[in-house]
Design an enzyme around this catalytic site. Structure first.
Site, PDB file in Angstrom:
ATOM      1  N   ASP A   1       0.854  -1.198   0.000  1.00  0.00           N
ATOM      2  CA  ASP A   1       0.000   0.000   0.000  1.00  0.00           C
ATOM      3  C   ASP A   1       0.886   1.243   0.000  1.00  0.00           C
ATOM      4  O   ASP A   1       2.027   1.206   0.454  1.00  0.00           O
ATOM      5  CB  ASP A   1      -0.857   0.047   1.274  1.00  0.00           C
ATOM      6  CG  ASP A   1      -2.004  -0.960   1.256  1.00  0.00           C
ATOM      7  OD1 ASP A   1      -2.278  -1.547   0.199  1.00  0.00           O
ATOM      8  OD2 ASP A   1      -2.620  -1.145   2.319  1.00  0.00           O
TER       9      ASP A   1
ATOM     10  N   ARG B   1      -1.530  -0.593  -8.373  1.00  0.00           N
ATOM     11  CA  ARG B   1      -2.892  -0.199  -7.997  1.00  0.00           C
ATOM     12  C   ARG B   1      -2.931   1.331  -8.113  1.00  0.00           C
ATOM     13  O   ARG B   1      -2.087   2.013  -7.531  1.00  0.00           O
ATOM     14  CB  ARG B   1      -3.199  -0.622  -6.567  1.00  0.00           C
ATOM     15  CG  ARG B   1      -4.591  -0.164  -6.128  1.00  0.00           C
ATOM     16  CD  ARG B   1      -4.767  -0.235  -4.623  1.00  0.00           C
ATOM     17  NE  ARG B   1      -4.757  -1.574  -4.099  1.00  0.00           N
ATOM     18  CZ  ARG B   1      -4.321  -1.886  -2.867  1.00  0.00           C
ATOM     19  NH1 ARG B   1      -3.851  -0.949  -2.069  1.00  0.00           N
ATOM     20  NH2 ARG B   1      -4.345  -3.138  -2.448  1.00  0.00           N
TER      21      ARG B   1
HETATM   22  P1  FDA Z   1     -14.389   9.448  -4.372  1.00  0.00           P
HETATM   23  O1  FDA Z   1     -13.842   9.773  -3.028  1.00  0.00           O
HETATM   24  O2  FDA Z   1     -14.599  10.541  -5.345  1.00  0.00           O
HETATM   25  O3  FDA Z   1     -15.737   8.640  -4.171  1.00  0.00           O
HETATM   26  C1  FDA Z   1     -16.577   8.260  -5.232  1.00  0.00           C
HETATM   27  C2  FDA Z   1     -17.847   7.682  -4.663  1.00  0.00           C
HETATM   28  O4  FDA Z   1     -17.566   6.465  -3.963  1.00  0.00           O
HETATM   29  C3  FDA Z   1     -18.523   8.556  -3.609  1.00  0.00           C
HETATM   30  O5  FDA Z   1     -19.371   9.502  -4.210  1.00  0.00           O
HETATM   31  C4  FDA Z   1     -19.261   7.540  -2.778  1.00  0.00           C
HETATM   32  O6  FDA Z   1     -20.440   7.123  -3.436  1.00  0.00           O
HETATM   33  C5  FDA Z   1     -18.312   6.380  -2.764  1.00  0.00           C
HETATM   34  N1  FDA Z   1     -17.377   6.416  -1.619  1.00  0.00           N
HETATM   35  C6  FDA Z   1     -16.066   6.730  -1.659  1.00  0.00           C
HETATM   36  N2  FDA Z   1     -15.499   6.624  -0.442  1.00  0.00           N
HETATM   37  C7  FDA Z   1     -16.495   6.272   0.382  1.00  0.00           C
HETATM   38  C8  FDA Z   1     -16.533   6.005   1.772  1.00  0.00           C
HETATM   39  N3  FDA Z   1     -15.462   6.086   2.539  1.00  0.00           N
HETATM   40  N4  FDA Z   1     -17.730   5.652   2.315  1.00  0.00           N
HETATM   41  C9  FDA Z   1     -18.846   5.533   1.538  1.00  0.00           C
HETATM   42  N5  FDA Z   1     -18.843   5.782   0.205  1.00  0.00           N
HETATM   43  C10 FDA Z   1     -17.704   6.134  -0.369  1.00  0.00           C
HETATM   44  N6  FDA Z   1      -5.287   5.252  -0.738  1.00  0.00           N
HETATM   45  C11 FDA Z   1      -3.986   5.464  -0.482  1.00  0.00           C
HETATM   46  O7  FDA Z   1      -3.578   6.602  -0.264  1.00  0.00           O
HETATM   47  N7  FDA Z   1      -3.109   4.397  -0.454  1.00  0.00           N
HETATM   48  C12 FDA Z   1      -3.505   3.125  -0.716  1.00  0.00           C
HETATM   49  O8  FDA Z   1      -2.688   2.213  -0.703  1.00  0.00           O
HETATM   50  C13 FDA Z   1      -4.885   2.910  -1.005  1.00  0.00           C
HETATM   51  N8  FDA Z   1      -5.369   1.660  -1.260  1.00  0.00           N
HETATM   52  C14 FDA Z   1      -6.673   1.504  -1.698  1.00  0.00           C
HETATM   53  C15 FDA Z   1      -7.128   0.253  -2.101  1.00  0.00           C
HETATM   54  C16 FDA Z   1      -8.400   0.113  -2.650  1.00  0.00           C
HETATM   55  C17 FDA Z   1      -8.861  -1.223  -3.120  1.00  0.00           C
HETATM   56  C18 FDA Z   1      -9.254   1.261  -2.775  1.00  0.00           C
HETATM   57  C19 FDA Z   1     -10.603   1.165  -3.393  1.00  0.00           C
HETATM   58  C20 FDA Z   1      -8.820   2.476  -2.317  1.00  0.00           C
HETATM   59  C21 FDA Z   1      -7.550   2.617  -1.755  1.00  0.00           C
HETATM   60  N9  FDA Z   1      -7.101   3.839  -1.278  1.00  0.00           N
HETATM   61  C22 FDA Z   1      -5.765   4.011  -1.006  1.00  0.00           C
HETATM   62  C23 FDA Z   1      -8.076   4.928  -0.991  1.00  0.00           C
HETATM   63  C24 FDA Z   1      -8.211   5.910  -2.138  1.00  0.00           C
HETATM   64  O9  FDA Z   1      -7.043   6.694  -2.226  1.00  0.00           O
HETATM   65  C25 FDA Z   1      -9.421   6.830  -1.930  1.00  0.00           C
HETATM   66  O10 FDA Z   1      -9.222   7.588  -0.768  1.00  0.00           O
HETATM   67  C26 FDA Z   1     -10.736   6.104  -1.825  1.00  0.00           C
HETATM   68  O11 FDA Z   1     -10.824   5.062  -2.744  1.00  0.00           O
HETATM   69  C27 FDA Z   1     -11.929   7.077  -2.095  1.00  0.00           C
HETATM   70  O12 FDA Z   1     -11.820   7.610  -3.354  1.00  0.00           O
HETATM   71  P2  FDA Z   1     -12.682   7.126  -4.628  1.00  0.00           P
HETATM   72  O13 FDA Z   1     -11.708   6.819  -5.712  1.00  0.00           O
HETATM   73  O14 FDA Z   1     -13.553   6.011  -4.274  1.00  0.00           O
HETATM   74  O15 FDA Z   1     -13.453   8.407  -5.126  1.00  0.00           O
END
Ligand code: FDA
Length: 304
Positions: free
Chosen positions: A132, A182
């Site tokens: 990560d 990732r």
């Molecule tokens: P965004 O935040 O724009 O969310 C899009 C939509 O997804 C929202 O409108 C909502 O519907 C839903 N959603 C998102 N987060 C939610 C929550 N917490 N609760 C409820 N609904 C939610 N980061 C990092 O810095 N280092 C890492 O190693 C990782 N590893 C990682 C693994 C995996 C499998 C995922 C999916 C994510 C990570 N992340 C991460 C976290 C990533 O950086 C990010 O903070 C989150 O995925 C939220 O961003 P989105 O891309 O989902 O978009």
């Protein structure tokens, strides 16, 4: 208001005393929506039900604030046990880990020695390990360690964060290694000197990273719940004629299950990040920071 709540949760996530206190009291305030229990057995059960609906998993034994070699070894031991449990149960899962929990903050040697033991065990079982990406302070060291290892082995990958200005250059630097990356937006509180401050600009950069990485030829784990980004990824994958063996979608346990299952129905590979363990507080706070609307979810659970 949202920005204030976000900062508050991000600050809580880094508070050692809040983390310590939370560990004493067990999974609370609705954290079990995002964390698959405190034990390996509970996590393996969660993976079994994900597998039953066509999703794969990556297991993460949660650990924050490792300050001594003994704590780092304990954390490494939990990773080894997790690999053993994946192999013996036969579930479809791999491992995710954080280098600070293996001692990166103590010394690179301690961290590398723990990581090597984990990678060797994983290789014995034919399993993949994802490193990560943590806050910016760890980024350079994490990439350097990954490069060193990737030259010798192929069952390891890292994470690239779209909010960092440096990420597009990192893709360029890494491309000859045909890395398994990732791609995420980024979850930590960073200075605007190193991280893109406006969300729409982060989203644009994310799309740019997806396209660049796919064109460079590596494996892409597109990790987001953002349906706009997912639609963009599907479109560019189609345009570039990228086969299914070169990418997957990833989401977090407990978030956008509807979208996870929809992607499975459409024939895409979906992997769910399944965190477990008693050190759940920091992870939980980062999930709340991502979506300040979740504050009502905590308040509701507080009174349950
Ligand atoms: P965004 O935040 O724009 O969310 C899009 C939509 O997804 C929202 O409108 C909502 O519907 C839903 N959603 C998102 N987060 C939610 C929550 N917490 N609760 C409820 N609904 C939610 N980061 C990092 O810095 N280092 C890492 O190693 C990782 N590893 C990682 C693994 C995996 C499998 C995922 C999916 C994510 C990570 N992340 C991460 C976290 C990533 O950086 C990010 O903070 C989150 O995925 C939220 O961003 P989105 O891309 O989902 O978009």
């Amino acid at each position: 208001m949202d920005a204030l709540i976000k900062t508050l949760f991000q600050t809580f996530a880094k508070s050692q005393s809040a983390n310590k206190m939370a560990r004493k009291y067990g999974l609370r305030f609705g954290a079990s929506r995002f964390v698959a229990g405190e034990t390996i057995e509970g996590a393996i059960d969660a993976v079994r039900s994900l597998n039953a609906s066509g999703r794969e998993a990556t297991l993460d034994h949660l650990g924050e604030f490792v300050a001594t070699e003994a704590e780092a070894s304990l954390s490494a031991m939990m990773c080894l046990k997790t690999l053993d449990a994946i192999a013996s149960s036969g579930v479809k899962a791999n491992l995710s880990l954080k280098l600070t929990s293996l001692g990166l903050g103590i010394s690179e040697e301690v961290c590398l020695s723990n990581l090597t033991a984990i990678l060797n065990r994983a290789r014995m079982y034919g399993l993949f390990v994802r490193i990560d990406m943590e806050d910016f302070a760890q980024c350079e060291k994490t990439i350097a360690i990954y490069k060193r290892l990737r030259e010798q082995i192929d069952n390891v990958g890292i994470v690239i964060q779209a909010y960092l200005y440096r990420s597009i250059h990192d893709l360029e630097e890494l491309k000859d290694l045909k890395p398994n990356l990732r791609l995420v937006k980024g979850a930590y509180k960073e200075s605007p000197k190193v991280a893109i401050p406006a969300k729409p600009d982060v989203d644009d950069n994310y799309k740019r990273l997806i396209a660049t990485h796919l064109k460079n030829g590596g494996y892409a784990a597109i990790a987001t719940h953002d349906s706009g980004i997912i639609d963009y990824a599907k479109q560019i994958i189609h345009e570039l004629n990228i086969p299914n063996e070169r990418f997957e979608f990833q989401m977090l346990y407990g978030i956008r299950e509807d979208l996870q299952l929809q992607l499975v129905r459409e024939g895409y590979k979906v992997r769910v990040y399944v965190p477990f363990g008693s050190d759940w507080f920091g992870y939980f706070m980062r999930r709340l920071a991502e979506r300040p609307a979740n504050v009502w979810f905590v308040v509701k659970n507080f009174f349950k």
